[in-house]
Design an enzyme around this catalytic site. Structure first.
Site, PDB file in Angstrom:
ATOM      1  N   ASP A  68     -73.949  97.677  -1.993  1.00  0.00           N
ATOM      2  CA  ASP A  68     -74.361  96.090  -2.327  1.00  0.00           C
ATOM      3  C   ASP A  68     -75.823  96.244  -1.678  1.00  0.00           C
ATOM      4  O   ASP A  68     -76.387  97.093  -1.277  1.00  0.00           O
ATOM      5  CB  ASP A  68     -73.292  95.579  -1.558  1.00  0.00           C
ATOM      6  CG  ASP A  68     -73.288  93.783  -1.840  1.00  0.00           C
ATOM      7  OD1 ASP A  68     -74.404  93.599  -2.818  1.00  0.00           O
ATOM      8  OD2 ASP A  68     -72.241  93.159  -1.409  1.00  0.00           O
TER       9      ASP A  68
HETATM   10  C1  NOJ Z   1     -74.626  90.654  -2.685  1.00  0.00           C
HETATM   11  C2  NOJ Z   1     -72.990  90.407  -3.088  1.00  0.00           C
HETATM   12  O1  NOJ Z   1     -72.423  90.716  -1.847  1.00  0.00           O
HETATM   13  C3  NOJ Z   1     -72.827  91.100  -4.158  1.00  0.00           C
HETATM   14  O2  NOJ Z   1     -71.502  90.481  -4.484  1.00  0.00           O
HETATM   15  C4  NOJ Z   1     -73.704  90.821  -5.310  1.00  0.00           C
HETATM   16  O3  NOJ Z   1     -73.168  91.425  -6.715  1.00  0.00           O
HETATM   17  C5  NOJ Z   1     -75.195  91.420  -4.920  1.00  0.00           C
HETATM   18  N1  NOJ Z   1     -75.608  90.631  -3.919  1.00  0.00           N
HETATM   19  C6  NOJ Z   1     -76.115  91.359  -6.065  1.00  0.00           C
HETATM   20  O4  NOJ Z   1     -76.538  89.936  -6.042  1.00  0.00           O
END
Ligand code: NOJ
Length: 748
Positions: free
Chosen positions: A281
Site C-alpha cells: 500500500d
Molecule cells: C491507500 C489505500 O489504502 C489503498 O486502498 C489505495 O488503493 C492506495 N492508497 C492508492 O491510492
C-alpha cells in the site's frame, strides 16, 4: 410456480472462472518472453520495474526516470494524452522498451459513479456488481488505466471504521460472491482486451479488524478467525482470477502485513499458489519503521521483498535500498527476478507490449447505458427499514411534499468516498429528480434547513418547519457527507452529524408524516430518531444516479429489494457487532431487564449474568440481511433431501416463497446454518447460500440450494480444515434473524 437454483455457496465459488498460469511454465510463450526480457535486464532496470510512482504529468523528473528504465507503474495519471506520451517514452526511449502500467483507484466507478461498494453489497446481486464493474473498466481503460485497486475484500464488523464503506460488509460468503463478480467485471473475458482492467484485491489481510474501528490500527486475529472469516473472500477472488493483490497498512498479531511472510509466502504463494503481482500500500513498506518492525528504510525494503511484496507503491525504498544487499550477496538476485517476472507477466497478459497506447477519440463516459446501470444498482442498493401504515410508496392523494435536509441536493456528497474522476456536474440529486419528474404535478416545498451534514447553524430551521407545515408529507434527506467515511475517516459517534437530529425532531413535531431517507457511508445511528419518523429508507452513498433511483423508490416506480450487508447497531457502543458471532458460555436468553427496569438495590446476581448490555440489550436495531419491500413474502414448506450428509454427499434444501402482496417484487432468500458443537466453537449462524428472485403478486417459486460437505467445513487453530460429525440447524429465510428451520447431521 418458478424454479430457482442455488446461486452462491462456497462450493460454487471454486467453480468460478479459475485462471491458472502456473503449469508448464517454461513452455508457455508468455513465460519464455518474460525469461528473455529478464535475461537482458540490469539490476537497476529490474528494480525500476518494481517501482510505482504517482503521476505528475509529462514532467522531466518522470520522463528521465522512464528513459532510464526506472519506473514500472504510474498511478493517478489519468490524462490519456499524457499517458500516451509517457508510454511512448517508455516504449521508444528506454533501453528495453518495456511499457508502463498505469493504475488508478476506480473503487465504484470512474466517471459514472455507482453506489459505494457497501451499497452495492446491499443489492446482494453479483450480476449487477459485475455489470457495474464492467462499466468502470470500459470508462477507465478508455483513459489509459489498465490496473485498479479494487475490490476491497476486508470484512468490516465495525461501523466506526471509515473504510467499511469500501467493502462488501461483514459476511465472508457475500463478500466472496460480490468480490468475484467485481473481479470478473473489471477484468472482462480476457486480460488482453483493451477494455480490461487488472483487479487488485485488497487489503491483505485483516485490515477491517482494526482496534476500535480506528483506521490503520492494530489487529489481533486468531488463526481460526483469520481462516474462517477474513481470508475466504481473498481465496475466492484469487481462484476467480484476480490478477493482483495489495497488502494492508496494519499489523496483525504483531507483524505488519507489508512484511508478513506467513500471509504472503506461506498462505498466498505456497498454499494458494497465487502467482500474481503483490503491491504494497502507499508508503506501507517504509511504515514498518514506524510500526517498530524495521530498523531503517533499508531494513524495511528487505523485509518487504523477502516477505513477497513485488511492487513498492510510492515509497521508493526498493530502488533506493535493494541494490547494495543484492551486490553484497545478502539478498539473492533470484528473489528480485521472481518479483520482476510477475510484473512483466502481467504487462504481457494485459497486451501492453502489443497495444501500449490508448485511443483518445472515443467518448465512453456517462453513456445512457452506463447511467441506466448505475441507476439500477442504486435502486437495488437502497434498503427499506421501516414503513408504518405503508406510507411508502407515496400515492396520488399526496399533493404537496416538503423536501428537507442537507442530502436532498448534495451532488458531490451523494457520490461517496473515493471519487477522483466522477464529476458532480453529472450527478442527479433527489431534489433535481423531484423537480424534473413531479414539479408539474406536485407542490414541492424545498427548504433544506441545513446546508451540509455537519452544519450546526439553526437559522434555516424555521423555513424547514414552515415547509413541513405547508405540505402533505415530508421527505427528509439526512446523512453524511462523502468525506465522513472512507480511508482515515473513522467516527466514534456514528449518529447524524451537525444539527440534523435537532432539525429532524423539530420537523417531526409538526405532526406531518415523515419519510426519512439517510444517505451515508455507514449505518448511521438512528435509534432515538426512528420513532419520530413513519418510514425509513436507507441508502449508502448511491452515486451519480442516486436521485432518480431514490425517487423511483419513494413513488413506487421501483420496489425496494436491498437487504443489509452489515448488522445495523442500535448504538455505536455495540460495535463491533455482527450476526455470525460466537454464542459464549452465557448467551442472553429470555427477557433482559433494561437499565431502567432494574429494581433499586437489586442483588448482584438477580438479573441473570448473561452477555449483553444493560442499555442496548443483546440485539441490533436491524439484523444482517434485513430489508422490507412494498410487497410481502411468505416462506413455506422447507425440505431437506437427507437427514445426514457424508463427506462426498450433498444436501438439497428447498422451500417455497410466495409473493403475498399486491405488487411485483424481488426477494433475497438466505440460507444459514449453525454447527452446534465443534473442536473449535462455531458461530451462532453462518450464511451459506443466497438467491435473489423476482415474483409477481400471488406467484410462488421453489428456491433450492445445494450444500456440499465443503460448505460445512471450518478451520481450527492448527491450520486444519475439518468436516466434523455432529448436529446442524439450517434456516432458509428473509434475513439472519428469521426463517424456516430444519435439522441435519454430518457423518463420517
Ligand atoms: C491507500 C489505500 O489504502 C489503498 O486502498 C489505495 O488503493 C492506495 N492508497 C492508492 O491510492
Amino acid at each position: 410456480m418458478k424454479n430457482s437454483v442455488l446461486l452462491w455457496s462456497f462450493g460454487m465459488l471454486c467453480l468460478l472462472l479459475c485462471v491458472s498460469c502456473e503449469s508448464g511454465k517454461e513452455k508457455d510463450p508468455v513465460e519464455e518472453r518474460v525469461s528473455r526480457l529478464l535475461s537482458q535486464m540490469t539490476l537497476e532496470e529490474k528494480l525500476g520495474q518494481m517501482e510505482q510512482i504517482t503521476g505528475g504529468g509529462y514532467a522531466d523528473y518522470i520522463v528521465n526516470q522512464i528513459k532510464g528504465g526506472g519506473i514500472g507503474s504510474i498511478l493517478n495519471e489519468v490524462n490519456p494524452e499524457v499517458i500516451n506520451r509517457l508510454q511512448k517514452t517508455a516504449v521508444e526511449e528506454s533501453r528495453l522498451g518495456i511499457p508502463i502500467l498505469f493504475g488508478r483507484d476506480v473503487i465504484h466507478g470512474f466517471k459514472t459513479i455507482f453506489p459505494v461498494p457497501l451499497g452495492q453489497a446491499a443489492s446482494w446481486n453479483p450480476q449487477l456488481v459485475e455489470a457495474g464493474a464492467r462499466v468502470s473498466a470500459v470508462e477507465a481503460s478508455s483513459a489509459g488505466i489498465r490496473w485498479t485497486f479494487a475490490p476491497m475484500l476486508d470484512i468490516g464488523r465495525d461501523q466506526r471504521w471509515g473504510r467499511i464503506v469500501e467493502g462488501f460488509g461483514e459476511d465472508p460468503l457475500l463478500t466472496s460472491a460480490l468480490g468475484c463478480a467485481m473481479v470478473k467485471g473489471l477484468q472482462g473475458e480476457r486480460l488482453n482486451d483493451p477494455s480490461s482492467v487488472a483487479a487488485c484485491v485488497k487489503h491483505f489481510a485483516g485490515y477491517g479488524a482494526a482496534e476500535g474501528g480506528r483506521d490503520y490500527n492494530t489487529a489481533v486475529i486468531s488463526e481460526e478467525q483469520l481462516r474462517n472469516v477474513y481470508l475466504p473472500p481473498f481465496k475466492a477472488a484469487i481462484d476467480a482470477g484476480a490478477a493482483t493483490l495489495m497488502v494492508s497498512f496494519n499489523e496483525i498479531n504483531g507483524i505488519p502485513n507489508s512484511g508478513n511472510r506467513y500471509l504472503l509466502q506461506d498462505i498466498l504463494r505456497k498454499e494458494w499458489q497465487f502467482n500474481g503481482v503483490i503491491v504494497s500500500d502507499w508508503n506501507s513498506i517504509g511504515e514498518m519503521v514506524s510500526h517498530g518492525y524495521a530498523e531503517s528504510l533499508a531494513d524495511a525494503a528487505e523485509k518487504a521483498l523477502l516477505a513477497g511484496v513485488d511492487m513498492d507503491m510510492e515509497n521508493h525504498v526498493y530502488r533506493q535500498h535493494l541494490t547494495s544487499p543484492v551486490k553484497s550477496g545478502k539478498v539473492k538476485e533470484a528473489v528480485i527476478d521472481e518479483a520482476v517476472r510477475r510484473i512483466l507477466r502481467l504487462k504481457i497478459q494485459l497486451g501492453l507490449f502489443e497495444n501500449p497506447y490508448t485511443p483518445t477519440e472515443q467518448p465512453v463516459f456517462y453513456t445512457k447505458e452506463s447511467l441506466d446501470k448505475a441507476k439500477k444498482v442504486a435502486v437495488e442498493s437502497a434498503v427499506l427499514l421501516k414503513n408504518e401504515n405503508n406510507l411508502l410508496p407515496l400515492n396520488n392523494t399526496i399533493k404537496s411534499i416538503a423536501v428537507i435536509g442537507p442530502m436532498a441536493d448534495a451532488p458531490h456528497d451523494q457520490l461517496g468516498t473515493w471519487v477522483f474522476d466522477g464529476e458532480k456536474a453529472h450527478t442527479v440529486t433527489p431534489l433535481a429528480t423531484l423537480r424534473e419528474e413531479y414539479g408539474s404535478t406536485l407542490k414541492i416545498n424545498y427548504a433544506p434547513g441545513l446546508n451540509f451534514s455537519r452544519d450546526k447553524d439553526k437559522k434555516q430551521f424555521a423555513q424547514a418547519i414552515a415547509a413541513a407545515k405547508a405540505s402533505d408529507v415530508v421527505l427528509f434527506f439526512a446523512g453524511e457527507e462523502a468525506i465522513l467515511s472512507g480511508e482515515a475517516h473513522s467516527r466514534a459517534d456514528i449518529s447524524l452529524p451537525g444539527a440534523q437530529k435537532e432539525l429532524l425532531t423539530e420537523v417531526a413535531q409538526t405532526g406531518k408524516p415523515v419519510v426519512l431517507i439517510v444517505i451515508a457511508g455507514r449505518t448511521t445511528e438512528i435509534y432515538e430518531q426512528l420513532p419520530l419518523v413513519n418510514a425509513y429508507l436507507f441508502s449508502f452513498h448511491p452515486g451519480t444516479m442516486g436521485g432518480p433511483a431514490l425517487v423511483d423508490l419513494i413513488f413506487g416506480k421501483a420496489v425496494p429489494s436491498g437487504k443489509l450487508p452489515v448488522t445495523y447497531p442500535k448504538m455505536v457502543g455495540q460495535s463491533p457487532i455482527y450476526y455470525n458471532h460466537k454464542n459464549t458460555g452465557r448467551p442472553p436468553a429470555g427477557k433482559i431487564e433494561t437499565i431502567d427496569e432494574i429494581p433499586l438495590e437489586a442483588g448482584q446476581v438477580s438479573l441473570g449474568n448473561t452477555s449483553h448490555y444493560l442499555d442496548a440489550g443483546k440485539d441490533p436495531l436491524f439484523p444482517f440481511g434485513y430489508g422490507l419491500s412494498y410487497t410481502t413474502f411468505q416462506y413455506d414448506d422447507l425440505k431437506l433431501s437427507a437427514q445426514e450428509i457424508g463427506k462426498n454427499e450433498q444436501l438439497l434444501a428447498s422451500c417455497t416463497v410466495t409473493n403475498t402482496g399486491t405488487v411485483e417484487g424481488a426477494e433475497i432468500v438466505q440460507l444459514y446454518i449453525r454447527d452446534w458443537a465443534g473442536s473449535v466453537t462455531r458461530p451462532v449462524k453462518e450464511l451459506k447460500a443466497f438467491d435473489k428472485i423476482s415474483l409477481k403478486p400471488g406467484e410462488s417459486a421453489t428456491v433450492s440450494f445445494i450444500l456440499t460437505a465443503d460448505d460445512l467445513k471450518f478451520w481450527n487453530n492448527k491450520n486444519q480444515q475439518l468436516l466434523e460429525t455432529g448436529d446442524f440447524t439450517l434456516w432458509i429465510g428473509p434475513n439472519s434473524a428469521e426463517g424456516l428451520e430444519g435439522r441435519f447431521r454430518t457423518k463420517n
